[in-house]
Design an enzyme around this catalytic site. Structure first.
Site, mmCIF file in Angstrom:
data_model
loop_
_atom_site.group_PDB
_atom_site.id
_atom_site.type_symbol
_atom_site.label_atom_id
_atom_site.label_comp_id
_atom_site.label_asym_id
_atom_site.label_seq_id
_atom_site.Cartn_x
_atom_site.Cartn_y
_atom_site.Cartn_z
ATOM 1 N N ASP A 208 0.827 -1.202 0.000
ATOM 2 C CA ASP A 208 0.000 0.000 0.000
ATOM 3 C C ASP A 208 0.865 1.259 0.000
ATOM 4 O O ASP A 208 1.836 1.355 0.753
ATOM 5 C CB ASP A 208 -0.894 -0.036 1.243
ATOM 6 C CG ASP A 208 -1.963 1.018 1.236
ATOM 7 O OD1 ASP A 208 -2.879 0.927 0.397
ATOM 8 O OD2 ASP A 208 -1.903 1.926 2.091
ATOM 9 N N GLU A 266 1.623 -0.205 -4.763
ATOM 10 C CA GLU A 266 0.695 0.884 -5.068
ATOM 11 C C GLU A 266 1.450 2.201 -4.931
ATOM 12 O O GLU A 266 2.085 2.452 -3.903
ATOM 13 C CB GLU A 266 -0.487 0.869 -4.100
ATOM 14 C CG GLU A 266 -1.500 1.974 -4.397
ATOM 15 C CD GLU A 266 -2.471 2.207 -3.258
ATOM 16 O OE1 GLU A 266 -3.673 2.399 -3.536
ATOM 17 O OE2 GLU A 266 -2.036 2.211 -2.083
ATOM 18 N N HIS A 339 -10.787 -1.944 -4.571
ATOM 19 C CA HIS A 339 -11.533 -1.510 -3.392
ATOM 20 C C HIS A 339 -11.565 0.006 -3.237
ATOM 21 O O HIS A 339 -12.335 0.515 -2.408
ATOM 22 C CB HIS A 339 -10.927 -2.135 -2.137
ATOM 23 C CG HIS A 339 -9.545 -1.642 -1.846
ATOM 24 N ND1 HIS A 339 -8.458 -1.961 -2.639
ATOM 25 C CD2 HIS A 339 -9.056 -0.848 -0.863
ATOM 26 C CE1 HIS A 339 -7.377 -1.385 -2.152
ATOM 27 N NE2 HIS A 339 -7.709 -0.691 -1.079
ATOM 28 N N ASP A 340 -10.749 0.725 -4.003
ATOM 29 C CA ASP A 340 -10.697 2.186 -3.919
ATOM 30 C C ASP A 340 -11.389 2.883 -5.077
ATOM 31 O O ASP A 340 -11.374 4.114 -5.149
ATOM 32 C CB ASP A 340 -9.238 2.658 -3.870
ATOM 33 C CG ASP A 340 -8.596 2.472 -2.506
ATOM 34 O OD1 ASP A 340 -9.343 2.435 -1.514
ATOM 35 O OD2 ASP A 340 -7.364 2.356 -2.442
#
Length: 565
Positions: A208, A266, A339-340
């Site tokens: 992340d 990410e 999910h974002d």
């Protein structure tokens, strides 16, 4: 690189599970690890090679698990460590791998490391960014301002003042303090934790916001004035990132010479040039990155909550730019959903008359690019945005903060709720639609987010035996990644870049030429003249999204064709 030498993930398709919303085994309304294990046969039948599991660690869930309070324990809401071991074993039995989410730019403020760091005399004080405030000339005696002008991604200052008067840095929510990667003890603690997971059988990590871990020396003010700087550009370009990633490779993954892992980073605001450096195999940093350029093309001047109509030329150009930039070195990840992001079909497709066609078209276009495709749960059946209407229906901290800021600025609540309904992250987080029964077969209890009413007809059970369903199309598409060499190794050439409805490109290697065509409109669309389209009528159809396959002639509304010339 020959097919025998290439890593497994180059021909793989990865499926993302958002555990809170995938499958609930105990009726508490929240998905869990045993629920995932119970649905593995669905993923095996789909044909995916690996599962990326969003965080299941102990967490106060301020940001739905991306605020970790214990890296080596499973949150009871999701199950136990034994449940995760059983999931790994069941996946490996089915020939699938598990990729864990790794959040190491920040922790929860409830993590023992941060709790200890609140004491200025504790050695862990240096594990986070603690700084004194700056004198506030407009305040009273002893009044201070934050140490610099950095902004949180979730809006407002990136600094929170502690009870003792000092400030700590948080790039996201105030309960997500940033770790200081410049402290060697921090890095060793993280590497040790990663090795612990690999020893348990985990097959890699999705990392992340990994390009935020290296901060500029001295944390200087960012451009943009004394109170509202945007530091992202200066942080994401900090050269220390490469030092840390190379060290991570040596200290973690290189210690397992007989295993091939998947590492995905990410990266906010990353450029293709930076991504090439990170993913160049010779530099030994990461395997691929998640970038956001293509999912930002319909954002207005005010960001994601200022959505604009899609100009297809922008989306085509963005993906093509990354295809070209990473053609010789590095590797692309391919995604429209996660999910974002709101559901791509609701964002860029037609959810009314051409729901099935636009769902399959988006999939076909994406998977025909060069890179590793990622499928987000529910995407494989064409799940759509939920019709959120009230702020009370949302659970996402980003949405709540945006609503708070917008209403404080005097914007009408109806306006911000309308844009949130289109773009909120909660659109991706509504429960997985397994069948047409109560709560879509997700839970026997009350689900933590509402289930879409269209689950009555849009669900796995109704599609699994239908040869023309979205799910069946995804199965065929995923199988092609393993059988068609040109999809892995072929060059990429964008055709008709200025066409407003047609997405066309060519994949080619020394043996094959594959022409990909997609009509992003509700109208019939003629195929342009030109050498690139010569031989189309006599070509061999590899895949089409209409039940009749795709006869020669104009493209029908939302039609996708991939044809060997």
């Amino acid at each position: 690189m020959s097919s025998a030498d290439e890593p497994w993930w180059r021909r793989a398709v990865v499926y993302q599970v958002y555990p809170r919303s995938f499958a609930d085994s105990d009726g508490d309304g929240i998905g869990d690890i045993p629920g995932i294990t119970s649905r593995l046969d669905h993923l095996a039948a789909l044909g995916v090679d690996a599962v990326w599991l969003s965080p299941v660690y102990v967490s106060p869930h301020v940001d739905n698990g991306y605020d970790i309070a214990d890296y080596q324990a499973i949150d009871p809401v999701f199950g136990t460590l034994e449940d995760l071991d059983a999931l790994i074993a069941a996946m490996h039995e089915r020939g699938m791998r598990l990729v864990m989410d790794l959040v190491v730019n920040h922790t929860s403020d409830e993590h023992p490391w941060f709790v200890a760091s609140r004491d200025p005399a504790n050695p862990k004080r240096s594990w986070y960014f603690w700084r004194p405030g700056r004198p506030d000339p407009d305040g009273g005696p002893g009044a201070t301002l934050p140490p610099n002008n950095w902004s949180s991604v979730f809006l407002g200052s990136a600094w929170e003042q502690d009870a003792g008067g000092s400030y700590y840095l948080h790039s996201f929510a105030a309960k997500q303090p940033d770790l200081n990667w410049g402290e060697p003890a921090v890095r060793e603690a993280i590497y040790s934790m990663m090795r612990w997971w690999l020893d348990r059988g985990v097959d890699g990590f999705r990392m992340d916001v990994i390009n935020l871990i290296s901060k500029p020396e001295g944390l200087p003010d960012a451009p943009g004035g004394p109170t509202a700087g945007n530091q992202l550009e200066m942080v994401v370009g900090d050269p220390g990132l490469h030092t840390y990633l190379a060290e991570m490779r040596r200290e973690v993954f290189d210690r397992y010479p007989d295993r091939t892992f998947l590492t995905v980073g990410e990266m906010l605001a990353v450029t293709p040039e930076q991504a090439v450096l990170v993913t160049d195999p010779e530099r030994r940093e990461l395997d691929m990155v998640f970038q956001f350029e293509h999912v930002d093309v319909d954002h207005g001047q005010l960001g994601k909550y200022d959505p604009q109509p899609l100009d297809l030329r922008d989306l085509k150009a963005s993906l093509a730019r990354w295809q070209v930039a990473l053609a010789e070195r590095g590797w692309n990840s391919l995604y429209f959903n996660n999910h974002d992001q709101p559901r791509a079909i609701s964002r860029w497709g037609d959810t009314s008359q051409y729901w099935r066609e636009s769902a399959t078209l988006l999939a076909g276009v994406l998977h025909m690019h060069r890179g590793t495709p990622f499928v987000y749960q529910g995407e494989e059946i064409g799940m759509t945005n939920y019709p959120f209407a009230r702020i009370e229906e949302y659970r996402d901290i980003e949405a709540a903060r945006a609503y708070e800021v917008a209403t404080a600025l005097g914007l009408p609540s109806e306006l911000i709720l309308g844009t949130m309904a289109k773009m909120s992250r909660d659109n991706a987080r509504t429960p997985m639609q397994w069948d047409g029964e109560a709560h879509a077969g997700f839970t026997t209890g009350q689900p933590w987010l509402p289930v879409h009413l269209n689950h009555l007809w849009l669900n796995v059970a109704d599609q699994v035996e239908d040869a023309d369903s979205v799910l069946s199309f995804y199965k065929r598409l995923i199988a092609l990644r393993k059988s068609e060499d040109v999809l892995t190794t072929g060059t990429f050439t964008l055709l008709e870049p200025d066409h407003k409805q047609l997405w066309a490109f060519l994949r080619a290697d020394e043996r094959d030429r594959l022409l990909v065509l997609a009509n992003f409109s509700d109208d019939e669309l003629g195929i342009p003249d030109g050498d690139a389209f010569t031989g189309l009528d006599g070509g061999r159809l590899l895949l089409g999204n209409y039940p009749d396959g795709g006869a020669p002639g104009p493209l029908r509304p939302w039609e996708f064709r991939a044809v060997y010339l």
